[in-house]
Design an enzyme around this catalytic site. Structure first.
Site, mmCIF file in Angstrom:
data_model
loop_
_atom_site.group_PDB
_atom_site.id
_atom_site.type_symbol
_atom_site.label_atom_id
_atom_site.label_comp_id
_atom_site.label_asym_id
_atom_site.label_seq_id
_atom_site.Cartn_x
_atom_site.Cartn_y
_atom_site.Cartn_z
ATOM 1 N N VAL A 82 0.842 -1.200 0.000
ATOM 2 C CA VAL A 82 0.000 0.000 0.000
ATOM 3 C C VAL A 82 0.878 1.250 0.000
ATOM 4 O O VAL A 82 1.709 1.442 0.892
ATOM 5 C CB VAL A 82 -0.943 0.014 1.225
ATOM 6 C CG1 VAL A 82 -1.772 1.298 1.240
ATOM 7 C CG2 VAL A 82 -1.842 -1.217 1.217
ATOM 8 N N LYS A 83 0.664 2.083 -1.024
ATOM 9 C CA LYS A 83 1.463 3.301 -1.163
ATOM 10 C C LYS A 83 0.693 4.470 -0.557
ATOM 11 O O LYS A 83 -0.501 4.655 -0.837
ATOM 12 C CB LYS A 83 1.725 3.531 -2.659
ATOM 13 C CG LYS A 83 3.011 4.239 -2.982
ATOM 14 C CD LYS A 83 3.263 4.159 -4.475
ATOM 15 C CE LYS A 83 4.397 5.032 -4.885
ATOM 16 N NZ LYS A 83 4.504 5.113 -6.350
ATOM 17 N N LEU A 84 1.401 5.244 0.269
ATOM 18 C CA LEU A 84 0.760 6.342 1.005
ATOM 19 C C LEU A 84 1.618 7.592 0.882
ATOM 20 O O LEU A 84 2.852 7.503 0.944
ATOM 21 C CB LEU A 84 0.684 5.980 2.493
ATOM 22 C CG LEU A 84 -0.055 4.690 2.827
ATOM 23 C CD1 LEU A 84 0.614 3.984 3.989
ATOM 24 C CD2 LEU A 84 -1.509 4.982 3.132
#
Ligand code: G3P
Length: 218
Positions: A82-84
């Site tokens: 998951v890219k944040l």
């Protein structure tokens, strides 16, 4: 050094997989938009193709919604990362998702202070953007050197430095010399890595001489 490709183009990913060079994939909202495909469908297809980490980015800006989006993306496949974004809420979401054992990639990093926050929040990867710093007259590679130095001081930091916004082979090789863990590379730059005029000239000469022998290996 691990090579990720920075694209949501499935055909390009398939072609690169055949070289054995590919260790993972990164996407962002712009790359998903460029693919013209549904984010969940395209990420699922990429996760099936590539055994390594595949980054899919949240698009909410508040932590509670980022966490929900991250949990949904993480359900796509075990290799979904998951890219944040590196904001206050992004770091909160990174901490919460990391506590659940979900792999995270904190993106849009432009300072070593930001990189330290991501590591403390348990990020799997930190993505400093070198090209975009160069674009505004800063030295992107200096940031990579700083982050590698800071992280190397603390053996309990396990966050990997994932060099992003790579624009040319020089960026890649400078990052490799600094010992960065991963580079996410646009397909165009991966193809540039193979090129050398002396390779082309040498091959042309070998083939010309070979033709004169009249032989065939097969
Ligand atoms: O995916 C993040 C990063 O690699 C973007 O690169 O070229 O849009 O600055 P660029």
């Amino acid at each position: 050094m691990k090579f990720f490709v920075d694209t949501a183009d499935v055909d390009e990913i398939k072609a690169l997989l055949e070289t054995g060079l590919l260790d993972g994939v990164t996407t962002n909202p712009s790359l998903i938009a460029k693919s013209g495909r549904n984010i969940l469908e395209v990420l699922e297809e990429i996760c099936d193709l590539v055994p390594g980490p595949v980054s899919g980015e949240v698009t909410a800006t508040d932590a509670p919604t980022m966490i929900k989006e991250g949990e949904k993306l993480a359900k796509i496949a075990p290799n979904l990362t998951v890219k944040l974004p590196l904001t206050f809420d992004g770091i909160k979401a990174c901490y919460a998702l990391s506590q659940q054992g979900i792999k995270t990639n904190v993106t849009l990093c432009f300072s070593s202070a930001q990189a330290l926050l991501a590591a403390k929040a348990g990020a799997t990867f930190i993505s400093p953007f070198v090209g975009r710093l160069d674009d505004i007259g800063s030295n992107g590679m200096d940031l990579i050197a700083d982050i590698c130095q800071v992280y190397s001081m603390y053996p309990d930091i396990h966050t990997e430095v994932l060099v992003a916004s790579i624009r040319n082979p020089i960026h890649l090789m400078e990052a490799a010399k600094m010992g960065a863990d991963v580079a996410t590379i646009p397909p165009k730059v991966i193809h540039q890595l193979f090129k050398h005029p002396l390779t082309d000239a040498g091959l042309e000469a070998f083939l010309k001489d070979w033709e004169g022998t009249g032989q065939n290996i097969l």
